[in-house]
Write a protein that holds these residues in place. Structure first.
Motif, PDB file in Angstrom:
ATOM      1  N   SER A 158      90.736 -30.287  70.692  1.00  0.00           N
ATOM      2  CA  SER A 158      90.872 -28.902  71.160  1.00  0.00           C
ATOM      3  C   SER A 158      90.238 -27.934  70.170  1.00  0.00           C
ATOM      4  O   SER A 158      90.370 -28.093  68.965  1.00  0.00           O
ATOM      5  CB  SER A 158      92.350 -28.542  71.339  1.00  0.00           C
ATOM      6  OG  SER A 158      92.909 -29.276  72.394  1.00  0.00           O
ATOM      7  N   GLY A 159      89.564 -26.939  70.705  1.00  0.00           N
ATOM      8  CA  GLY A 159      89.001 -25.896  69.857  1.00  0.00           C
ATOM      9  C   GLY A 159      87.573 -25.552  70.231  1.00  0.00           C
ATOM     10  O   GLY A 159      87.041 -26.011  71.242  1.00  0.00           O
ATOM     11  N   LYS A 160      86.954 -24.742  69.397  1.00  0.00           N
ATOM     12  CA  LYS A 160      85.562 -24.319  69.579  1.00  0.00           C
ATOM     13  C   LYS A 160      84.683 -25.157  68.666  1.00  0.00           C
ATOM     14  O   LYS A 160      84.994 -25.345  67.496  1.00  0.00           O
ATOM     15  CB  LYS A 160      85.412 -22.838  69.256  1.00  0.00           C
ATOM     16  CG  LYS A 160      86.182 -21.947  70.194  1.00  0.00           C
ATOM     17  CD  LYS A 160      86.023 -20.488  69.808  1.00  0.00           C
ATOM     18  CE  LYS A 160      86.827 -19.601  70.760  1.00  0.00           C
ATOM     19  NZ  LYS A 160      86.729 -18.183  70.404  1.00  0.00           N
ATOM     20  N   TRP A 161      83.568 -25.621  69.207  1.00  0.00           N
ATOM     21  CA  TRP A 161      82.693 -26.535  68.489  1.00  0.00           C
ATOM     22  C   TRP A 161      81.240 -26.073  68.538  1.00  0.00           C
ATOM     23  O   TRP A 161      80.824 -25.426  69.498  1.00  0.00           O
ATOM     24  CB  TRP A 161      82.774 -27.932  69.106  1.00  0.00           C
ATOM     25  CG  TRP A 161      84.103 -28.595  69.009  1.00  0.00           C
ATOM     26  CD1 TRP A 161      85.190 -28.401  69.824  1.00  0.00           C
ATOM     27  CD2 TRP A 161      84.503 -29.553  68.033  1.00  0.00           C
ATOM     28  NE1 TRP A 161      86.230 -29.194  69.418  1.00  0.00           N
ATOM     29  CE2 TRP A 161      85.838 -29.914  68.317  1.00  0.00           C
ATOM     30  CE3 TRP A 161      83.868 -30.153  66.947  1.00  0.00           C
ATOM     31  CZ2 TRP A 161      86.537 -30.844  67.562  1.00  0.00           C
ATOM     32  CZ3 TRP A 161      84.572 -31.083  66.197  1.00  0.00           C
ATOM     33  CH2 TRP A 161      85.886 -31.419  66.500  1.00  0.00           C
ATOM     34  N   PHE A 162      80.496 -26.460  67.525  1.00  0.00           N
ATOM     35  CA  PHE A 162      79.037 -26.324  67.509  1.00  0.00           C
ATOM     36  C   PHE A 162      78.472 -27.735  67.463  1.00  0.00           C
ATOM     37  O   PHE A 162      78.917 -28.567  66.672  1.00  0.00           O
ATOM     38  CB  PHE A 162      78.565 -25.532  66.286  1.00  0.00           C
ATOM     39  CG  PHE A 162      77.070 -25.587  66.103  1.00  0.00           C
ATOM     40  CD1 PHE A 162      76.240 -24.870  66.946  1.00  0.00           C
ATOM     41  CD2 PHE A 162      76.501 -26.381  65.107  1.00  0.00           C
ATOM     42  CE1 PHE A 162      74.855 -24.930  66.798  1.00  0.00           C
ATOM     43  CE2 PHE A 162      75.129 -26.442  64.958  1.00  0.00           C
ATOM     44  CZ  PHE A 162      74.309 -25.714  65.799  1.00  0.00           C
ATOM     45  N   SER A 163      77.509 -28.019  68.318  1.00  0.00           N
ATOM     46  CA  SER A 163      76.956 -29.371  68.422  1.00  0.00           C
ATOM     47  C   SER A 163      75.453 -29.354  68.209  1.00  0.00           C
ATOM     48  O   SER A 163      74.748 -28.482  68.728  1.00  0.00           O
ATOM     49  CB  SER A 163      77.266 -29.941  69.807  1.00  0.00           C
ATOM     50  OG  SER A 163      76.674 -31.212  69.970  1.00  0.00           O
ATOM     51  N   GLN A 164      74.975 -30.322  67.440  1.00  0.00           N
ATOM     52  CA  GLN A 164      73.538 -30.564  67.306  1.00  0.00           C
ATOM     53  C   GLN A 164      73.255 -31.932  67.902  1.00  0.00           C
ATOM     54  O   GLN A 164      73.993 -32.894  67.651  1.00  0.00           O
ATOM     55  CB  GLN A 164      73.110 -30.523  65.844  1.00  0.00           C
ATOM     56  CG  GLN A 164      73.181 -29.128  65.270  1.00  0.00           C
ATOM     57  CD  GLN A 164      72.599 -29.066  63.868  1.00  0.00           C
ATOM     58  OE1 GLN A 164      73.037 -29.784  62.989  1.00  0.00           O
ATOM     59  NE2 GLN A 164      71.628 -28.197  63.684  1.00  0.00           N
ATOM     60  N   ARG A 165      72.171 -32.005  68.687  1.00  0.00           N
ATOM     61  CA  ARG A 165      71.871 -33.228  69.419  1.00  0.00           C
ATOM     62  C   ARG A 165      70.449 -33.688  69.139  1.00  0.00           C
ATOM     63  O   ARG A 165      69.516 -32.887  69.095  1.00  0.00           O
ATOM     64  CB  ARG A 165      72.030 -32.981  70.928  1.00  0.00           C
ATOM     65  CG  ARG A 165      71.709 -34.170  71.795  1.00  0.00           C
ATOM     66  CD  ARG A 165      71.714 -33.807  73.265  1.00  0.00           C
ATOM     67  NE  ARG A 165      70.499 -33.099  73.646  1.00  0.00           N
ATOM     68  CZ  ARG A 165      70.439 -31.832  74.017  1.00  0.00           C
ATOM     69  NH1 ARG A 165      71.532 -31.105  74.073  1.00  0.00           N
ATOM     70  NH2 ARG A 165      69.296 -31.278  74.349  1.00  0.00           N
ATOM     71  N   SER A 166      70.301 -34.972  68.968  1.00  0.00           N
ATOM     72  CA  SER A 166      68.987 -35.600  68.910  1.00  0.00           C
ATOM     73  C   SER A 166      68.954 -36.609  70.040  1.00  0.00           C
ATOM     74  O   SER A 166      69.787 -37.526  70.074  1.00  0.00           O
ATOM     75  CB  SER A 166      68.793 -36.296  67.560  1.00  0.00           C
ATOM     76  OG  SER A 166      67.588 -37.023  67.562  1.00  0.00           O
TER      77      SER A 166
END
Length: 193
Positions: free
Chosen positions: A24-32
């Motif tokens: 649960s919560g706010k996330w920042f995601s980086q994707r390759s």
């Protein structure tokens, strides 16, 4: 933080509801991501929020009823919403999904996973498995698609994810995500019966 959170030397295994509570919560995601068919790679990023829903939430009930399942068997609901962009397309693309896990009575760390995209307009039934290492594997499989995601926590606010999808037309995609929590949302008071 749950005492069952994965740590070195821990022999306890969390269940799917605890995994979603920890998420649960706010996330920042980086994707390759890598197109295995064309042998091309791209990167992307997104901001998203994970919100735990009680099993009495109307969206959870509606999704269960769509698949002719008794809503009381739902363990909880999870709403994931956010927007993402790629390196070549800077425009943000919003989207949302709802997940509803339903435990297998004979295998408590496995079960069905109802997955609805964009307010339950489209939904599928997949499955989930919580491993002894506290990693969660989500699988959706039908005649045209096989998709598998594996998610695990490296620490309380760092989640890692891999995904693999194969389509009947031969298209295959693999991706690796690094997800960093930006803020925590308290789970609802009642998530289990």
């Amino acid at each position: 933080m749950s005492s069952k959170h994965p740590e070195k030397g821990s022999s306890l295994t969390m269940d799917i509801v605890e995994f979603f509570q920890l998420s649960s919560g706010k996330w920042f995601s980086q994707r390759s991501s890598h197109d295995l068919t064309l042998k091309q790679s791209e990167s992307g990023k997104s901001d998203f929020q994970v919100e735990l829903l009680p099993k009495t939430d109307p969206v959870v009930i509606k999704l269960c009823e769509q698949h002719k399942l008794d809503p009381t068997v739902a363990l909880c609901g999870v709403r994931v919403s956010g927007d993402g962009s790629t390196a070549w397309d800077k425009e943000k693309h919003p989207g949302s999904s709802v997940l509803v896990p339903i435990a297998d009575s004979s295998k408590p760390n496995e079960g069905k996973l109802l997955h609805a995209l964009n307010n339950a307009e489209t939904s599928v039934v997949g499955r989930y498995v919580v491993g002894n290492d506290d990693a969660v594997t989500l699988i959706i499989e039908n005649e045209t698609l096989y998709a598998e995601e594996r998610l695990w926590f490296a620490s309380e606010n760092l989640r890692l994810r891999t995904s693999l999808s194969k389509q009947a037309n031969g298209f295959s995609m693999a991706a690796f995500y690094t997800e960093i929590r930006k803020g925590v949302t308290a789970p609802p008071a009642e998530t289990k019966a």
